[in-house]
Design a protein around this motif. Structure first.
Motif, PDB file in Angstrom:
ATOM      1  N   ARG A   7       0.863  -1.182   0.000  1.00  0.00           N
ATOM      2  CA  ARG A   7       0.000   0.000   0.000  1.00  0.00           C
ATOM      3  C   ARG A   7       0.896   1.227   0.000  1.00  0.00           C
ATOM      4  N   VAL A   8       0.449   2.266  -0.676  1.00  0.00           N
ATOM      5  CA  VAL A   8       1.226   3.499  -0.760  1.00  0.00           C
ATOM      6  C   VAL A   8       0.341   4.658  -0.337  1.00  0.00           C
ATOM      7  N   VAL A   9       0.860   5.481   0.571  1.00  0.00           N
ATOM      8  CA  VAL A   9       0.212   6.749   0.889  1.00  0.00           C
ATOM      9  C   VAL A   9       1.246   7.845   0.686  1.00  0.00           C
ATOM     10  N   TRP A  10       0.788   9.024   0.315  1.00  0.00           N
ATOM     11  CA  TRP A  10       1.729  10.107   0.042  1.00  0.00           C
ATOM     12  C   TRP A  10       1.005  11.440   0.061  1.00  0.00           C
ATOM     13  N   ARG A  11       1.812  12.471   0.117  1.00  0.00           N
ATOM     14  CA  ARG A  11       1.340  13.807  -0.213  1.00  0.00           C
ATOM     15  C   ARG A  11       2.515  14.545  -0.849  1.00  0.00           C
ATOM     16  N   SER A  12       2.236  15.333  -1.850  1.00  0.00           N
ATOM     17  CA  SER A  12       3.276  16.010  -2.602  1.00  0.00           C
ATOM     18  C   SER A  12       3.684  17.337  -1.984  1.00  0.00           C
ATOM     19  N   GLU A  13       2.782  17.955  -1.230  1.00  0.00           N
ATOM     20  CA  GLU A  13       3.084  19.206  -0.560  1.00  0.00           C
ATOM     21  C   GLU A  13       2.635  19.099   0.894  1.00  0.00           C
ATOM     22  N   PRO A  14       3.338  19.783   1.813  1.00  0.00           N
ATOM     23  CA  PRO A  14       3.067  19.581   3.246  1.00  0.00           C
ATOM     24  C   PRO A  14       1.639  19.877   3.675  1.00  0.00           C
ATOM     25  N   ASP A  15       0.962  20.806   3.015  1.00  0.00           N
ATOM     26  CA  ASP A  15      -0.385  21.186   3.455  1.00  0.00           C
ATOM     27  C   ASP A  15      -1.498  20.404   2.771  1.00  0.00           C
ATOM     28  N   GLU A  16      -1.141  19.452   1.935  1.00  0.00           N
ATOM     29  CA  GLU A  16      -2.149  18.675   1.208  1.00  0.00           C
ATOM     30  C   GLU A  16      -2.735  17.573   2.087  1.00  0.00           C
ATOM     31  N   ASP A  17      -3.905  17.084   1.662  1.00  0.00           N
ATOM     32  CA  ASP A  17      -4.452  15.878   2.259  1.00  0.00           C
ATOM     33  C   ASP A  17      -3.633  14.672   1.806  1.00  0.00           C
ATOM     34  N   VAL A  18      -3.544  13.697   2.664  1.00  0.00           N
ATOM     35  CA  VAL A  18      -2.834  12.458   2.335  1.00  0.00           C
ATOM     36  C   VAL A  18      -3.718  11.599   1.447  1.00  0.00           C
ATOM     37  N   ARG A  19      -3.099  11.000   0.423  1.00  0.00           N
ATOM     38  CA  ARG A  19      -3.839  10.110  -0.478  1.00  0.00           C
ATOM     39  C   ARG A  19      -3.234   8.718  -0.442  1.00  0.00           C
ATOM     40  N   GLU A  20      -3.992   7.734  -0.937  1.00  0.00           N
ATOM     41  CA  GLU A  20      -3.548   6.342  -0.833  1.00  0.00           C
ATOM     42  C   GLU A  20      -3.920   5.574  -2.097  1.00  0.00           C
ATOM     43  N   VAL A  21      -3.004   4.664  -2.488  1.00  0.00           N
ATOM     44  CA  VAL A  21      -3.290   3.712  -3.553  1.00  0.00           C
ATOM     45  C   VAL A  21      -2.806   2.345  -3.093  1.00  0.00           C
ATOM     46  N   ALA A  22      -3.372   1.309  -3.664  1.00  0.00           N
ATOM     47  CA  ALA A  22      -2.954  -0.055  -3.358  1.00  0.00           C
ATOM     48  C   ALA A  22      -2.488  -0.725  -4.636  1.00  0.00           C
ATOM     49  N   ASP A  23      -1.339  -1.430  -4.541  1.00  0.00           N
ATOM     50  CA  ASP A  23      -0.782  -2.197  -5.670  1.00  0.00           C
ATOM     51  C   ASP A  23      -0.722  -1.366  -6.948  1.00  0.00           C
ATOM     52  N   SER A  24      -0.260  -0.128  -6.817  1.00  0.00           N
ATOM     53  CA  SER A  24      -0.133   0.741  -7.977  1.00  0.00           C
ATOM     54  C   SER A  24       1.083   1.626  -7.794  1.00  0.00           C
ATOM     55  N   GLN A  25       1.390   2.446  -8.804  1.00  0.00           N
ATOM     56  CA  GLN A  25       2.586   3.265  -8.772  1.00  0.00           C
ATOM     57  C   GLN A  25       2.221   4.732  -8.589  1.00  0.00           C
ATOM     58  N   VAL A  26       3.062   5.422  -7.801  1.00  0.00           N
ATOM     59  CA  VAL A  26       2.953   6.865  -7.601  1.00  0.00           C
ATOM     60  C   VAL A  26       4.315   7.463  -7.913  1.00  0.00           C
ATOM     61  N   GLU A  27       4.328   8.567  -8.644  1.00  0.00           N
ATOM     62  CA  GLU A  27       5.588   9.213  -8.981  1.00  0.00           C
ATOM     63  C   GLU A  27       5.437  10.716  -8.837  1.00  0.00           C
ATOM     64  N   VAL A  28       6.362  11.338  -8.106  1.00  0.00           N
ATOM     65  CA  VAL A  28       6.423  12.792  -7.985  1.00  0.00           C
ATOM     66  C   VAL A  28       7.774  13.220  -8.539  1.00  0.00           C
ATOM     67  N   TYR A  29       7.750  14.033  -9.586  1.00  0.00           N
ATOM     68  CA  TYR A  29       8.986  14.433 -10.263  1.00  0.00           C
ATOM     69  C   TYR A  29       9.051  15.949 -10.345  1.00  0.00           C
ATOM     70  N   GLN A  30      10.112  16.556  -9.774  1.00  0.00           N
ATOM     71  CA  GLN A  30      10.331  17.999  -9.810  1.00  0.00           C
ATOM     72  C   GLN A  30      11.303  18.298 -10.940  1.00  0.00           C
ATOM     73  N   ASP A  31      10.825  19.016 -11.965  1.00  0.00           N
ATOM     74  CA  ASP A  31      11.642  19.275 -13.151  1.00  0.00           C
ATOM     75  C   ASP A  31      12.332  20.631 -13.099  1.00  0.00           C
TER      76      ASP A  31
END
Length: 915
Positions: free
Chosen positions: A277-301
């Motif tokens: 299971r994966v939970v994450w948030r991309s910015e400190p003030d965001e709500d936490v989100r969750e996915v199961a058996d899937s991929q999450v990617e955060v890329y700062q360009d």
């Protein structure tokens, strides 16, 4: 009096701190001020703070105990980083875990744990058990937070394996470092050296050095820190290119043959087993989100700022590879974009869960964090970037990655509900990483210890002039932090450096000019001083990334170049020219023309280490200490005539450590002053007498108590303005010698020289703007430099007899007042160069106004110092020798020796390659 915003908080708990015995009273109770994380969290987080002690007070680090504001004991560990000459503690490093979210500024204390001063005893056994299987074993084993961490000492991968106390031999997770080269081939790091660097009750640190085979010598240095009963692990990998740059013609552009290009460098955390299971948030003030058996990617360009396409980010092809503004988040549900990401991510497998966060994620773009079933990837140089990554010859870069591990359903600290881990709460467990709690010793305690100079608590400033200037610099509209946005001083190579905005004044091209300051006038030291005296957090937010930038990027980390370059510190980038593709290395082919001499490299005039030394004292960062010692060694090497071609026939000193403006001038100037200062830093960092011996040799070379000063042309403003910097360094030398009780002939020699030159200054020096026609560019910088003259006179007064003492003090105050009037007349008084000078010179002025320089001890007997001898640099000596037949014959005899022939071949080859 107008003070900086946060400096007023020094008064908030004045009553509380006043109840603590002072350093002067001889009682213990050093106050440590803790400023909380800006992100509320119930998680315990590590705090480290260096605390100074007065001479003679503390001799045993185990004699102190840390207590919180309520007087309760807080587990801590202490390490002595520096001692006074009598062997007592001068700087004590304190590690502890905040027992709770302090919420607001709090005052902890180091109290007397023994009821008196005692001699040193070995520290108690650590609470974090560290097991070394044997000297020949292949791994270290660290048990902390309910898990066993196995650190390999000689294998290829992984760097770290995780087991549970009941799963011996069965891996719950592993951490690997993977490099992908320019051809797309993956390489794993091979550990060549390892050591236990720190063993303590709060933190244990393991240090590794590794090599990537078949990658042109590319190296990895890594520190793994484990924290007691917390599941916290801090990983600090440093990627290092040890090759020298070719820098043909003294030009240091990207694309140099000594650079290493690669596609990707990532840390891979593998968590085997199902049920991801994966939970994450991309910015400190965001709500936490969750996915199961899937991929999450955060890329700062890119930085996400308005100037994200700044040509500050050009590559070797003069192309900006940034493709879009900010960051991209990809999941199975689609793609979204934002500006500045500070992500936290949690991956939970059947047996282990891990949270990860990277400080300065967006600031040091490009960066990537992703999670998929069984693996977290932290892309420190991600392949998603629209270019190969380039690590220049002699360049390194350090990143920090925080992990928090726990067995599933046993994560601790209230982050799981009965029967099922609360991963959404766990995602906040590392939120503090992006704006952590910080600690510092109370300013008044620091002042009373006399461990820092110049130093004065902000609440004791004699008037509002310096506070007003620094308020504009750190809190005003165009403050030093905001100036980063002008040229987008972000990205892994740039972040931390200070924008040299003063270069815009005489730049003729499209503005803003890309110009980097590279720690001139020791900006690191100045920022640390004002953090410690004002408590204004903005200063430490400047100082910490700048110190790391200097350590990694501004120092030339190679042993393969000329002695005058290898290990040296690069200049600020070129005056009134764009840095182009030279990044932070001064001379670019874009600015070279056939009409003027151009090119060069590191030299003694731009060498600063005092800030890095005190950064080590305040943080315990071993890289900072290594940098200080390395810069001191550079001074020794560059002046050793045996390290160059001329040394084949003349083994005397080269003179490279003491020239200023031109190689033939070896009188007082910033070149010699900086070399002496850095050698003193090396002596303080190591206790090795050889650094002090070399410093004294250079002092004798540069000045003499009987010098005919008029012949030195010191009133030639454009060529000799920096001579005052040498005498500031000489006064520091005298302070350190006096503290050590060494009132020897060399002390007397330096003291007599300082007073001799100060008396000449009293009779001959005038303010710069009395003769503006002598100034090529009559800028605010000259007003700031005026303070050095004023300070030298007042420092020399400490060593002078009456009536000279009173006269020097009065003239110094007079020049300082004039300097303030001149500086305040410039609307541009807060440009970076002026502020860098005022951080130390202006603070010294304040200190000398509050209390005149103390009377320093004098020699009790006369010394015959002989007559001044003019130093002749090695190159000149050799050329003079070759003007006579006898000299040519003597040189030929030297060159025909077999050992000299072999050395000549080696030196000539190195010199040819450096052209």
């Amino acid at each position: 009096m107008r003070l900086m915003n946060e400096s007023n908080t020094a008064l908030d708990s004045a009553a509380e701190i006043a109840a603590t015995p002072s350093a002067e009273s001889g009682a213990w109770g050093a106050p440590i001020i803790v400023k909380p994380s800006r992100t509320a969290t119930a998680t315990r987080q590590p705090v480290v703070v260096g605390v100074p002690y007065p001479k003679g007070m503390l001799r045993d680090q185990t004699a102190v105990a840390l207590v919180d504001p309520a007087g309760r004991d807080v587990p801590s560990q202490c390490e002595v980083l520096a001692k006074w000459s009598d062997g007592s503690v001068q700087w004590l490093l304190v590690d502890f875990l905040l027992p709770y979210d302090v919420g607001s500024k709090s005052v902890f204390r180091l109290r007397d744990n023994r009821g008196g001063v005692s001699e040193f005893e070995p520290p108690a056994a650590p609470k974090i058990p560290v097991t070394i299987i044997s000297e020949a074993a292949a791994e270290f084993v660290v048990a902390a937070g309910g898990l066993d961490y196995h650190i390999n000492r000689s294998r290829t991968a992984p760097l770290l394996s995780i087991e549970g106390p009941t799963t011996a031999g069965r891996e719950l997770g592993s951490l690997r470092a993977r490099l992908t080269d320019a051809r797309g081939r993956a390489h794993e790091a091979v550990v060549e050296r390892s050591m236990l660097e720190t063993i303590g009750s709060v933190r244990t640190t393991v240090y590794l050095e590794a090599l990537f085979p078949k990658c042109r010598g590319l190296r990895l240095k890594c520190r793994l820190c484990f924290f007691a009963d917390s599941g916290l692990v801090r990983v600090r990998p440093t990627l290092h290119n040890p090759n020298r740059a070719r820098h043909r013609g003294g030009l240091w552009d990207l694309g140099d043959a000594g650079s290493i290009l690669f596609r990707d460098f990532s840390l891979l955390l593998d968590l085997p087993g199902g049920g991801s299971r994966v939970v994450w948030r991309s910015e400190p003030d965001e709500d936490v989100r969750e996915v199961a058996d899937s991929q999450v990617e955060v890329y700062q360009d890119s930085s996400g700022g308005e100037n994200w396409r700044s040509h500050n980010h050009v590559n070797r092809e003069r192309r900006v590879p940034c493709r879009f503004r900010g960051y991209r988040e990809q999941t199975s549900g689609g793609e979204r974009h934002g500006l500045r990401s500070s992500p936290t991510m949690v991956l939970a497998a059947d047996k282990l869960q891990a949270a990860v966060a990277v400080p300065e994620f967006w600031q040091q773009f490009p960066k990537l964090m992703s999670a998929e079933p069984g693996q977290i990837r932290v892309g420190l140089w991600p392949r998603e970037w629209d270019d190969l990554h380039e690590l220049q010859g002699g360049e390194q870069k350090t990143h920090t990655v925080w992990f928090r591990f726990g067995a599933a359903a046993e994560f601790g600290d209230g982050f799981c509900q009965t029967g099922k881990p609360d991963l959404r709460a766990t995602a906040g467990a590392l939120a503090w990483v992006h704006t952590p709690a910080v600690g510092l010793p109370d300013p008044r305690w620091t002042a009373e210890t006399k461990a820092l100079t110049p130093f004065l608590p902000a609440t004791d400033d004699p008037d509002e002039r310096l506070p007003a200037l620094l308020w504009d610099a750190i809190d005003g509209e165009q403050n030093l932090l905001a100036k980063r946005e002008i040229i987008d001083e972000y990205g892994w190579r740039n972040y931390g450096d200070v924008y040299a905005d003063h270069e815009n004044a005489y730049y003729s091209g499209p503005k803003p000019v890309i110009s980097h300051y590279n720690n001139q006038y020791d900006f690191v030291y100045g920022a640390l001083l004002h953090w410690l005296r004002s408590e204004n957090r903005a200063w430490i937010e400047l100082a910490k990334p700048l110190a790391q930038h200097v350590i990694d990027v501004d120092i030339y980390h190679t042993t393969q170049d000329r002695a005058v370059y290898s290990g040296g510190l690069f200049w600020h980038t070129d005056h009134y020219f764009d840095a182009a593709t030279a990044t932070h290395r001064t001379f670019s082919r874009a600015n070279a023309t056939s009409e003027r001499l151009y090119g060069g490299g590191p030299c003694c005039e731009q060498n600063y280490a005092t800030g890095l030394l005190h950064y080590f004292y305040l943080t315990g960062d071993r890289q900072a200490r290594e940098a200080v010692v390395g810069l001191a060694d550079w001074v020794v090497r560059m002046d050793d005539g045996r390290n160059n071609v001329f040394g084949l026939v003349d083994k005397g000193p080269s003179g490279a450590a003491t020239w200023t403006c031109e190689p033939g001038y070896h009188g007082p100037g910033r070149g010699a002053g900086n070399s002496v200062n850095v050698l003193l830093d090396g002596w303080l960092a190591t206790g090795e007498r050889r650094y002090l011996n070399v410093a004294e040799t250079l002092i004798r070379r540069v000045v003499h108590p009987a010098d005919e000063i008029a012949s030195g042309d010191l009133l030639n403003v454009e060529r000799r303005w920096s001579y005052t910097l040498f005498f500031v360094a000489l006064a520091r030398y005298l302070d350190l010698k006096a503290e050590a009780g060494e009132l020897d002939p060399m002390y007397c020699y330096a003291q007599a020289s300082l007073v001799h030159y100060a008396r000449w200054m009293f009779q001959n020096e005038r303010r710069y703007f009395d003769r503006p026609e002598q100034l090529q560019y009559p800028t605010e910088t000259w007003a700031a430099q005026e303070f050095h003259k004023a300070n030298v006179l007042r420092l020399a007064a400490s060593h002078a007899e009456q009536p000279w003492r009173s006269q020097l003090l009065a003239r110094g105050h007079e020049l300082a007042d004039a300097a303030w009037r001149d500086l305040q007349s410039f609307p541009s008084r807060t440009v970076t160069r002026a502020i860098a000078i005022m951080l130390t010179a202006g603070l010294r002025d304040c200190m000398l106004r509050v209390q005149d320089a103390p009377r320093m001890p004098e020699a009790r007997h006369e010394h015959d110092f002989g007559k001044p001898q003019q130093f002749v640099p090695q190159r000149t000596r050799v050329l003079e020798q070759l003007k006579s037949v006898r000299g040519i014959a003597r040189a030929a005899a030297c060159l025909l020796r077999p050992r000299v022939v072999r050395r000549a071949i080696a030196l000539s080859t190195r010199s040819f390659r450096a052209r």
